[in-house]
Design a protein around this motif. Structure first.
Motif, short mmCIF file in Angstrom:
data_model
loop_
_atom_site.label_atom_id
_atom_site.label_comp_id
_atom_site.label_asym_id
_atom_site.label_seq_id
_atom_site.Cartn_x
_atom_site.Cartn_y
_atom_site.Cartn_z
N LYS A 122 0.83 -1.21 0.00
CA LYS A 122 0.00 0.00 0.00
C LYS A 122 0.86 1.25 0.00
O LYS A 122 0.55 2.23 -0.68
N ASP A 123 1.94 1.24 0.78
CA ASP A 123 2.82 2.40 0.83
C ASP A 123 3.53 2.61 -0.50
O ASP A 123 3.72 3.75 -0.93
N VAL A 124 3.91 1.53 -1.16
CA VAL A 124 4.55 1.63 -2.48
C VAL A 124 3.56 2.20 -3.49
O VAL A 124 3.89 3.12 -4.26
N ALA A 125 2.33 1.69 -3.49
CA ALA A 125 1.29 2.19 -4.39
C ALA A 125 1.00 3.66 -4.10
O ALA A 125 0.84 4.47 -5.03
N LEU A 144 1.52 9.24 -5.75
CA LEU A 144 1.98 10.60 -5.42
C LEU A 144 2.87 11.14 -6.54
O LEU A 144 2.73 12.30 -6.94
N LEU A 145 3.74 10.30 -7.08
CA LEU A 145 4.56 10.72 -8.22
C LEU A 145 3.71 11.02 -9.45
O LEU A 145 3.97 11.98 -10.18
N ALA A 152 -6.24 17.12 -8.56
CA ALA A 152 -4.91 16.51 -8.46
C ALA A 152 -4.16 17.05 -7.24
O ALA A 152 -3.45 16.31 -6.55
N LEU A 153 -4.35 18.33 -6.98
CA LEU A 153 -3.71 18.95 -5.82
C LEU A 153 -4.27 18.37 -4.52
O LEU A 153 -3.51 17.97 -3.63
N VAL A 154 -5.59 18.28 -4.43
CA VAL A 154 -6.23 17.75 -3.22
C VAL A 154 -5.86 16.28 -3.00
O VAL A 154 -5.50 15.88 -1.89
N PHE A 155 -5.92 15.48 -4.06
CA PHE A 155 -5.61 14.06 -3.88
C PHE A 155 -4.11 13.83 -3.66
O PHE A 155 -3.73 12.88 -2.98
N ARG A 208 -1.77 10.32 3.95
CA ARG A 208 -1.87 8.88 4.20
C ARG A 208 -0.51 8.25 4.40
O ARG A 208 -0.29 7.45 5.29
N LEU A 209 0.44 8.65 3.55
CA LEU A 209 1.79 8.11 3.65
C LEU A 209 2.46 8.53 4.95
O LEU A 209 3.11 7.71 5.62
N LEU A 210 2.31 9.79 5.35
CA LEU A 210 2.91 10.27 6.60
C LEU A 210 2.31 9.57 7.81
O LEU A 210 3.03 9.18 8.73
#
Length: 160
Positions: free
Chosen positions: A87-90, A95-96, A118-121, A128-130
Motif C-alpha cells: 500500500k505504501d509503495v502504491a 503521489l509521483l 490533483a492537488l487535493v488528492f 496517508r503516507l505520513l
C-alpha cells in the motif's frame, strides 16, 4: 477496538483506492463516461504537444494516457485490497503520478479549477503516507527512550 490511526489509514486507503480506480478507468475506456473519456483524450493531446521530448522517446498522447490510467487503476486496487507494505509503495507511485499531472497542467497553462482535484488528492496521498510511516517509527523511538531512561537510572544509582 482499532486505534484511530488504523481507522484513518484504512478509510484513506479505501477511499483513495476507489477514486484512483475510477479515474484510471475513465482514462482507459469510454464505458463509464464518454464525455469524460473524450475530455481525457483532449487533455492528454495537449500535454503531449507541450512536451515534444515525449514524442522523441516514442511516447504518444495515447500511450501517456494509458500508462497513467493503468498506474492509477493498478495502484488503486492495491490501496483498496492489498494489506501491508505494498500500500505504501502504491501510495508513493500515485503521489509521483499526481506530481506529474500537476506538472502537465501547469505546462499547458490550465486554470486551478482544472487541476484542483490533483492537488487535493496529492495532499491526501501525502497525509496517508505520513500517517502510515509515523506509526512504524514510534515503537523504535519508545524503545530508545526507555533504554535512555534505564541508563540514566543506573547512572544515578552509581553516583549515590
Amino acid at each position: 477496538m482499532a486505534s484511530p490511526r488504523t481507522i484513518t489509514i484504512v478509510a484513506l486507503s479505501f477511499a483513495l483506492g476507489l477514486f484512483f480506480v475510477f479515474m484510471g478507468t475513465i482514462k482507459l475506456t469510454p464505458r463509464l463516461s464518454k464525455d469524460a473519456y473524450s475530455e481525457m483524450k483532449r487533455a492528454y493531446k495537449s500535454y503531449a504537444k507541450a512536451l515534444p521530448a515525449l514524442k522523441k522517446i516514442g511516447i504518444s498522447s495515447v500511450l501517456l494516457r494509458k500508462i497513467i490510467g493503468t498506474l492509477e487503476v493498478g495502484c488503486g486496487i492495491v490501496l483498496t485490497l492489498v494489506p501491508g507494505r505494498p500500500k505504501d509503495v502504491a501510495n508513493f507511485i500515485l503521489l509521483l503520478v499526481m506530481l506529474a499531472v500537476l506538472f502537465f497542467h501547469q505546462l499547458v497553462g490550465d486554470p486551478l479549477k482544472r487541476y484542483a482535484h490533483a492537488l487535493v488528492f496529492g495532499i491526501l496521498l501525502t497525509c496517508r503516507l505520513l500517517i502510515a510511516r509515523q506509526g512504524e517509527d514510534r515503537p523504535e523511538r519508545e524503545e530508545r527512550r526507555e533504554e535512555q531512561i534505564t541508563a540514566q537510572e543506573k547512572n544515578k544509582v552509581k553516583v549515590s
